[in-house]
Design a protein around this motif. Structure first.
Motif, PDB file in Angstrom:
ATOM      1  N   GLN A 237      12.270  43.543 -29.909  1.00 53.82           N
ATOM      2  CA  GLN A 237      13.338  43.064 -30.784  1.00 53.82           C
ATOM      3  C   GLN A 237      14.143  44.246 -31.304  1.00 53.82           C
ATOM      4  N   GLN A 238      15.451  44.164 -31.136  1.00 47.78           N
ATOM      5  CA  GLN A 238      16.358  45.176 -31.654  1.00 47.78           C
ATOM      6  C   GLN A 238      16.821  44.739 -33.036  1.00 47.78           C
ATOM      7  N   ILE A 239      16.689  45.635 -34.018  1.00 48.15           N
ATOM      8  CA  ILE A 239      16.994  45.292 -35.407  1.00 48.15           C
ATOM      9  C   ILE A 239      18.437  45.667 -35.719  1.00 48.15           C
ATOM     10  N   GLU A 240      19.288  44.661 -35.817  1.00 48.00           N
ATOM     11  CA  GLU A 240      20.682  44.867 -36.188  1.00 48.00           C
ATOM     12  C   GLU A 240      20.893  44.378 -37.614  1.00 48.00           C
ATOM     13  N   GLY A 241      21.930  44.884 -38.256  1.00 47.56           N
ATOM     14  CA  GLY A 241      22.204  44.442 -39.618  1.00 47.56           C
ATOM     15  C   GLY A 241      23.337  45.220 -40.239  1.00 47.56           C
ATOM     16  N   LYS A 242      23.927  44.642 -41.277  1.00 45.29           N
ATOM     17  CA  LYS A 242      25.010  45.274 -41.998  1.00 45.29           C
ATOM     18  C   LYS A 242      24.479  46.377 -42.912  1.00 45.29           C
ATOM     19  N   ALA A 243      25.363  47.281 -43.303  1.00 51.37           N
ATOM     20  CA  ALA A 243      25.005  48.284 -44.298  1.00 51.37           C
ATOM     21  C   ALA A 243      24.503  47.582 -45.558  1.00 51.37           C
ATOM     22  N   GLY A 244      23.399  48.069 -46.094  1.00 53.44           N
ATOM     23  CA  GLY A 244      22.776  47.435 -47.249  1.00 53.44           C
ATOM     24  C   GLY A 244      21.587  46.569 -46.889  1.00 53.44           C
ATOM     25  N   SER A 245      21.458  46.225 -45.607  1.00 50.85           N
ATOM     26  CA  SER A 245      20.286  45.473 -45.157  1.00 50.85           C
ATOM     27  C   SER A 245      19.106  46.420 -44.974  1.00 50.85           C
ATOM     28  N   ALA A 246      17.929  45.865 -44.743  1.00 46.90           N
ATOM     29  CA  ALA A 246      16.733  46.702 -44.599  1.00 46.90           C
ATOM     30  C   ALA A 246      15.740  46.011 -43.688  1.00 46.90           C
ATOM     31  N   VAL A 247      14.807  46.791 -43.185  1.00 42.21           N
ATOM     32  CA  VAL A 247      13.682  46.238 -42.444  1.00 42.21           C
ATOM     33  C   VAL A 247      12.410  46.873 -42.978  1.00 42.21           C
ATOM     34  N   LEU A 248      11.436  46.037 -43.231  1.00 42.53           N
ATOM     35  CA  LEU A 248      10.116  46.446 -43.696  1.00 42.53           C
ATOM     36  C   LEU A 248       9.188  46.335 -42.499  1.00 42.53           C
ATOM     37  N   PHE A 249       8.463  47.414 -42.151  1.00 44.53           N
ATOM     38  CA  PHE A 249       7.586  47.284 -40.986  1.00 44.53           C
ATOM     39  C   PHE A 249       6.269  48.036 -41.154  1.00 44.53           C
ATOM     40  N   ASP A 250       5.244  47.448 -40.566  1.00 41.73           N
ATOM     41  CA  ASP A 250       3.876  47.970 -40.660  1.00 41.73           C
ATOM     42  C   ASP A 250       3.764  49.323 -39.978  1.00 41.73           C
ATOM     43  N   CYS A 251       2.882  50.155 -40.513  1.00 42.99           N
ATOM     44  CA  CYS A 251       2.750  51.528 -40.024  1.00 42.99           C
ATOM     45  C   CYS A 251       2.256  51.621 -38.595  1.00 42.99           C
ATOM     46  N   ASN A 252       1.639  50.549 -38.070  1.00 43.55           N
ATOM     47  CA  ASN A 252       1.099  50.624 -36.710  1.00 43.55           C
ATOM     48  C   ASN A 252       1.985  49.945 -35.670  1.00 43.55           C
ATOM     49  N   CYS A 253       3.176  49.494 -36.059  1.00 46.06           N
ATOM     50  CA  CYS A 253       4.112  48.918 -35.079  1.00 46.06           C
ATOM     51  C   CYS A 253       4.540  49.977 -34.070  1.00 46.06           C
ATOM     52  N   LEU A 254       4.572  49.620 -32.806  1.00 43.40           N
ATOM     53  CA  LEU A 254       5.207  50.470 -31.818  1.00 43.40           C
ATOM     54  C   LEU A 254       6.715  50.274 -31.936  1.00 43.40           C
ATOM     55  N   HIS A 255       7.439  51.365 -32.159  1.00 43.18           N
ATOM     56  CA  HIS A 255       8.874  51.276 -32.355  1.00 43.18           C
ATOM     57  C   HIS A 255       9.560  52.499 -31.770  1.00 43.18           C
ATOM     58  N   ALA A 256      10.872  52.393 -31.607  1.00 46.14           N
ATOM     59  CA  ALA A 256      11.671  53.464 -31.017  1.00 46.14           C
ATOM     60  C   ALA A 256      13.124  53.185 -31.360  1.00 46.14           C
TER      61      ALA A 256
END
Length: 307
Positions: A237-256
């Motif tokens: 999943q690609q995280i898109e969003g406007k300025a001011g938005s946020a994403v909270l994610f667990d420390c063990n998520c594989l991400h890039a």
């Protein structure tokens, strides 16, 4: 160099930085330690976070707060004293700033955001305890060449190099610019937080000096076959969003995130909260702890700003 420096590694559930091939093992610890009645996240969204390992927040900051933060980024980018400090990491292929660390201690503007209840209450609810700031930084990701961040699990690094005992930590990435497909937004494999992927190879001394700048660090990057397998199971999943938005994610998520070849920067405030019940010990798989500005050993609960 001794590959293992922590006496607890003999019983470690998250063995990494080893010889041989990478391994995958199920995560034993919970993802959510709190309840739906203890903070701003609804029970429904808390279940989503537990299932996927992340949660998007459409409008965390006001437009005025975003403008203040952007002005602070411009100030920091022009600060020659700051640029020459150890807190600053430059892009691998240019002298533009890639990241500035420990911003909660050096910026009144950013500190006021990071310590605000609308940020910290999310972390307390998920982690089920008081929290402290393990790390904070600004990622600039400038247009026309802001480099990628390769697939990795933050917990693998924090466990190996910082001595974080368990995956009871999370990150909040707050967008200060629009996150769009062309400017290298965050990508996460949903559900990957429930599998710990180890990384072969010993941790070199002072490894942070190169790993924080490299596009694909030699040690600590997730194996292509493991990423392919988990992405095949769960998707990306690609995280898109406007300025001011946020994403909270667990420390063990594989991400890039991919490189930014657009004209538009993708800048964000990145803050890591760790439970005060999960304080750092000696590194599990590194010769010494990373510097304080990268991995704090000041465990004071994040209730009031230090500034």
């Amino acid at each position: 160099m001794e590959p293992y420096t922590n006496a607890e590694t003999a019983q470690d559930e998250y063995v990494t930085r080893h010889a041989g091939k990478p391994t995958q093992r199920p995560r034993r610890h919970p993802t959510v330690w709190g309840t739906g009645q203890a903070g701003p996240i609804s029970a429904f969204n808390l279940e989503e976070y537990e299932r996927n390992g992340f949660l998007t927040l459409d409008q965390l900051l006001t437009s005025d707060e975003v403008l203040l933060c952007r002005e602070e980024l411009r100030r920091m980018n022009l600060d020659t004293h700051l640029r020459n400090s150890s807190r600053v990491v430059l892009e691998p292929d240019s002298n533009e700033i890639r990241s500035v660390f420990e911003v909660h201690r050096i910026s009144e503007v950013l500190s006021s955001i990071i310590y605000s209840s609308k940020v910290t209450d999310h972390a307390r609810q998920v982690l089920g305890s008081e929290v402290y700031i393990h790390q904070s930084r600004i990622n600039f990701k400038p247009g026309f060449g802001g480099a990628e961040f390769h697939w990795h699990s933050d917990f693998e690094t924090w466990h190996a190099e910082d001595g974080m005992p368990a995956p009871r930590a999370l990150s909040m990435s707050i967008a200060l610019t629009d996150n769009i497909p062309g400017n290298g937004p965050l990508m996460i494999i949903p559900g990957s937080h429930k599998t710990f992927v180890s990384c072969p190879g010993e941790t070199p001394s002072d490894y942070h000096e190169s790993s924080l700048r490299d596009k694909r660090p030699a040690v600590g990057s997730a194996d292509h076959a493991c990423v392919t397998e988990l992405a095949g199971k769960h998707g990306i999943q690609q995280i898109e969003g406007k300025a001011g938005s946020a994403v909270l994610f667990d420390c063990n998520c594989l991400h890039a995130s991919g490189s930014n070849m657009s004209p538009y920067p993708r800048s964000n405030v990145f803050v890591v909260f760790n439970s005060v019940e999960n304080k750092l010990v000696e590194p599990f798989y590194a010769p010494k702890p990373r510097p304080e500005y990268v991995a704090s050993r000041e465990f004071t609960p994040a209730t009031t700003s230090p500034r």
